[in-house]
Motif scaffolding. Structure first.
Motif, PDB file in Angstrom:
ATOM      1  N   GLN A   1      15.865   3.822   4.654  1.00 57.32           N
ATOM      2  CA  GLN A   1      15.329   5.805   5.550  1.00 57.32           C
ATOM      3  C   GLN A   1      13.827   5.641   4.640  1.00 57.32           C
ATOM      4  N   VAL A   2      13.010   5.776   5.616  1.00 54.67           N
ATOM      5  CA  VAL A   2      11.395   5.020   5.307  1.00 54.67           C
ATOM      6  C   VAL A   2      10.715   6.406   6.591  1.00 54.67           C
ATOM      7  N   TYR A   3      10.103   6.739   5.106  1.00 56.03           N
ATOM      8  CA  TYR A   3       9.594   8.451   5.359  1.00 56.03           C
ATOM      9  C   TYR A   3       7.801   7.653   4.749  1.00 56.03           C
ATOM     10  N   ASN A   4       6.836   7.911   5.273  1.00 55.79           N
ATOM     11  CA  ASN A   4       5.346   8.327   4.885  1.00 55.79           C
ATOM     12  C   ASN A   4       5.060   8.736   5.376  1.00 55.79           C
ATOM     13  N   GLN A   5       4.193   9.922   3.912  1.00 56.18           N
ATOM     14  CA  GLN A   5       3.320  10.823   4.584  1.00 56.18           C
ATOM     15  C   GLN A   5       1.888  10.815   5.354  1.00 56.18           C
ATOM     16  N   THR A   6       1.620   9.801   5.741  1.00 67.91           N
ATOM     17  CA  THR A   6       0.379   9.501   6.317  1.00 67.91           C
ATOM     18  C   THR A   6       0.934   8.030   6.827  1.00 67.91           C
ATOM     19  N   TRP A   7       0.479   7.928   8.328  1.00 68.31           N
ATOM     20  CA  TRP A   7       1.077   6.611   8.702  1.00 68.31           C
ATOM     21  C   TRP A   7      -0.579   5.928   8.341  1.00 68.31           C
ATOM     22  N   LEU A   8      -1.368   5.839   8.083  1.00 67.65           N
ATOM     23  CA  LEU A   8      -3.266   5.395   8.017  1.00 67.65           C
ATOM     24  C   LEU A   8      -3.385   5.040   6.794  1.00 67.65           C
ATOM     25  N   HIS A   9      -3.980   3.876   6.301  1.00 66.57           N
ATOM     26  CA  HIS A   9      -4.449   3.981   5.229  1.00 66.57           C
ATOM     27  C   HIS A   9      -6.145   3.027   5.868  1.00 66.57           C
ATOM     28  N   GLU A  10      -7.361   2.998   5.939  1.00 68.22           N
ATOM     29  CA  GLU A  10      -8.862   2.702   5.725  1.00 68.22           C
ATOM     30  C   GLU A  10      -8.051   2.191   7.455  1.00 68.22           C
ATOM     31  N   ASN A  11      -8.434   1.026   8.048  1.00 70.06           N
ATOM     32  CA  ASN A  11      -8.129   0.180   9.777  1.00 70.06           C
ATOM     33  C   ASN A  11      -7.111   0.170  10.044  1.00 70.06           C
ATOM     34  N   MET A  12      -5.674  -0.044   8.713  1.00 72.00           N
ATOM     35  CA  MET A  12      -4.348   0.139   9.417  1.00 72.00           C
ATOM     36  C   MET A  12      -3.825   1.552   9.999  1.00 72.00           C
ATOM     37  N   VAL A  13      -2.899   0.714  10.525  1.00 71.82           N
ATOM     38  CA  VAL A  13      -1.799   2.302  11.011  1.00 71.82           C
ATOM     39  C   VAL A  13      -0.431   1.280  11.269  1.00 71.82           C
ATOM     40  N   LEU A  14       0.225   2.530  10.123  1.00 73.75           N
ATOM     41  CA  LEU A  14       2.228   2.053  10.546  1.00 73.75           C
ATOM     42  C   LEU A  14       2.324   2.721  11.812  1.00 73.75           C
ATOM     43  N   ILE A  15       3.304   1.488  12.987  1.00 74.96           N
ATOM     44  CA  ILE A  15       4.177   1.746  14.060  1.00 74.96           C
ATOM     45  C   ILE A  15       5.659   1.481  13.794  1.00 74.96           C
ATOM     46  N   GLY A  16       6.657   2.144  14.838  1.00 74.77           N
ATOM     47  CA  GLY A  16       8.194   1.701  14.745  1.00 74.77           C
ATOM     48  C   GLY A  16       8.420   1.393  13.231  1.00 74.77           C
ATOM     49  N   ASP A  17       9.265   1.419  12.798  1.00 77.99           N
ATOM     50  CA  ASP A  17      10.328   1.301  11.688  1.00 77.99           C
ATOM     51  C   ASP A  17       9.191   0.836  10.266  1.00 77.99           C
ATOM     52  N   ALA A  18       7.937   0.342  10.767  1.00 77.17           N
ATOM     53  CA  ALA A  18       7.096   0.746   9.237  1.00 77.17           C
ATOM     54  C   ALA A  18       6.823   1.545   9.374  1.00 77.17           C
TER      55      ALA A  18
ATOM     56  N   TYR B   1       1.129  -1.175  -0.129  1.00 84.90           N
ATOM     57  CA  TYR B   1      -0.091   0.246   0.030  1.00 84.90           C
ATOM     58  C   TYR B   1       0.710   1.470   0.362  1.00 84.90           C
ATOM     59  N   ALA B   2       2.112   1.473  -0.532  1.00 82.67           N
ATOM     60  CA  ALA B   2       3.078   2.375  -0.649  1.00 82.67           C
ATOM     61  C   ALA B   2       2.154   3.341  -1.107  1.00 82.67           C
ATOM     62  N   GLY B   3       0.987   3.506  -2.027  1.00 81.86           N
ATOM     63  CA  GLY B   3       0.793   4.251  -2.839  1.00 81.86           C
ATOM     64  C   GLY B   3       0.084   5.455  -2.168  1.00 81.86           C
ATOM     65  N   GLU B   4      -0.960   4.436  -0.782  1.00 79.51           N
ATOM     66  CA  GLU B   4      -1.191   5.240   0.060  1.00 79.51           C
ATOM     67  C   GLU B   4      -0.955   5.921   1.144  1.00 79.51           C
ATOM     68  N   PHE B   5       0.532   5.220   1.047  1.00 75.81           N
ATOM     69  CA  PHE B   5       0.661   6.125   2.554  1.00 75.81           C
ATOM     70  C   PHE B   5       1.952   6.616   2.483  1.00 75.81           C
ATOM     71  N   GLY B   6       1.848   6.975   0.691  1.00 76.26           N
ATOM     72  CA  GLY B   6       2.727   7.886  -0.059  1.00 76.26           C
ATOM     73  C   GLY B   6       4.492   7.685   1.140  1.00 76.26           C
ATOM     74  N   THR B   7       4.284   6.015   0.573  1.00 78.15           N
ATOM     75  CA  THR B   7       5.673   6.002   1.396  1.00 78.15           C
ATOM     76  C   THR B   7       7.083   6.084   0.453  1.00 78.15           C
ATOM     77  N   GLN B   8       8.132   6.913   0.565  1.00 79.97           N
ATOM     78  CA  GLN B   8       9.439   7.019   0.679  1.00 79.97           C
ATOM     79  C   GLN B   8      10.587   6.400   0.565  1.00 79.97           C
ATOM     80  N   VAL B   9      11.570   5.164   0.509  1.00 85.41           N
ATOM     81  CA  VAL B   9      12.442   4.665   0.634  1.00 85.41           C
ATOM     82  C   VAL B   9      13.737   5.154   0.082  1.00 85.41           C
TER      83      VAL B   9
END
Length: 397
Positions: free
Chosen positions: A254-271, A146-154
């Motif tokens: 190096q991990v950066y996410n524009q948002t840690w939320l998508h639907e009923n999911m939430v990212l924490i820690g190194d994710a 779900y990299a697009g939904e979280f706005g993931t940059q690695v």
């Protein structure tokens, strides 16, 4: 609430503990792809502020973590193994394997269902979950889907590094920078359990290739590093095998996410975010994420509002740590700019790599090189540890 945590690292397990303690009615399952006890690396470091927080949040697991930890005092920086300078302070380290064992046992004690060797390849399996907490590390497969939904940059750092152990016990947090004909290579080491120290080796890419480390297998790699750092190892040996698997060279993710939320999911820690290992904050931030998310869920009747606040506040508070981590990584990637200095000046530059230092700080640094001053600071550290332990209600040791 039906909650599924993906990943049984410090973030996932400590969230499950923290959420269960606040509301025992939560139905929480932690799933982990690997078998019990499978972990990479050796020890992780932390400081008194985290220990204070852990005692406030869950005394039972905090006491066990402290008992499994090793104290280190002072930091020594050596140039070419001979020229040395010192930094004050103290901290703790604990091996990852016992840390995860403590957290898994505590979670199970509170009624959390911890399942190992269970891959989260199809999230439809958790269609009945009210919340999915994604805590499966910097290389999170769930986040990648779900990299697009979280706005993931690695991105990846430039310096190769390898995480080893050694049977030489370091009582200080030790940096050693060795100059070879092929360039500078260095390690930082600290005690992590009885008779074993963590030993992380890093160098610039050009040095790594010139030394031939990019072509060597684990045995030859260990042999060459033992020869380069023979003076500091003092007859000790390096250990590559961790839980049956040899250590491998890596480049920091190096991990950066524009948002840690998508639907009923939430990212924490190194994710959700990473900070370079040279500032020693990864495990601390993961466990703080776990506590804060559990508290927001407890405080808010509305899960959506709780997650939104966690996302917004978390990004705001993490900015300084991530900036410091990027600056620290860049400093070590350009270390040869500073390596022509003596140990005292080099150490001052390294200690101040996160921010501009006022002129008086250098004078203080010079004073701190005096043996009597250092002994006085160590004694003051004993008093500080006693006072903090007393405030926590911890038995003194």
């Amino acid at each position: 609430m039906r909650i599924v945590c993906i990943g049984a690292g410090p973030a996932g397990l400590y969230f499950a503990i923290s959420a269960k303690m606040r509301d025992a009615g939560h139905d929480i399952t932690v799933i982990e792809r690997d078998p019990p006890g499978a972990t990479y690396g050796w020890g992780v470091v932390y400081w008194e502020n985290l220990l204070d927080t852990l005692y406030r949040n869950d005394r039972e697991s905090a006491e066990r973590i402290r008992a499994a930890s090793t104290l280190w005092q002072e930091q020594v920086v050596a140039m070419r193994g001979r020229d040395k300078a010192y930094l004050g302070g103290y901290g703790y380290s604990v091996n990852r394997a016992p840390l995860l064992e403590i957290l898994a046992e505590r979670a199970a004690q509170l009624g959390v269902d911890v399942r190992y060797e269970h891959a989260a390849d199809d999230l439809s399996e958790f269609a009945d979950a009210d919340l999915i907490v994604v805590a499966d590390g910097a290389n999170s497969r769930t986040r990648q889907r779900y990299a697009g939904e979280f706005g993931t940059q690695v991105d990846h750092g430039r310096n190769p590094y390898i995480w080893l152990g050694t049977d030489r016990v370091f009582d200080m947090f030790t940096f050693d920078f060795e100059e070879t004909p092929e360039g500078w290579i260095w390690f930082h080491a600290y005690p992590s359990s009885a008779g074993i120290s963590t030993f992380i080796v890093e160098c610039q890419d050009t040095t790594w290739r010139r030394l031939g480390l990019d072509q060597m297998g684990p045995e030859d790699t260990v042999g060459l590093l033992e020869r380069i750092f023979a003076g500091q190892l003092r007859g000790g040996s390096l250990i590559s095998q961790s839980r049956g698997k040899p250590a491998a060279w890596q480049r920091f993710t190096q991990v950066y996410n524009q948002t840690w939320l998508h639907e009923n999911m939430v990212l924490i820690g190194d994710a959700a975010h990473t900070t370079h290992f040279t500032i020693g904050s990864g495990t601390r931030l993961a466990m703080l994420d776990a506590i804060v998310l559990a508290q927001y869920l407890f405080d808010h009747g509305d899960t959506t509002a709780a997650l939104k606040e966690f996302d917004e506040e978390g990004h705001a508070q993490l900015r300084l740590a991530q900036t410091a981590a990027r600056t620290s990584m860049a400093w070590f990637e350009n270390l040869d700019r500073y390596a022509d200095r003596g140990a005292v000046d080099f150490t001052f530059a390294m200690a101040g790599r996160h921010s501009v230092q006022p002129p008086w700080r250098y004078q203080q640094h010079l004073i701190n090189q005096n043996l009597l001053v250092r002994k006085g600071k160590r004694l003051a550290g004993v008093g500080q540890r006693w006072l903090r332990a007393r405030r926590r209600g911890e038995s003194w040791r």
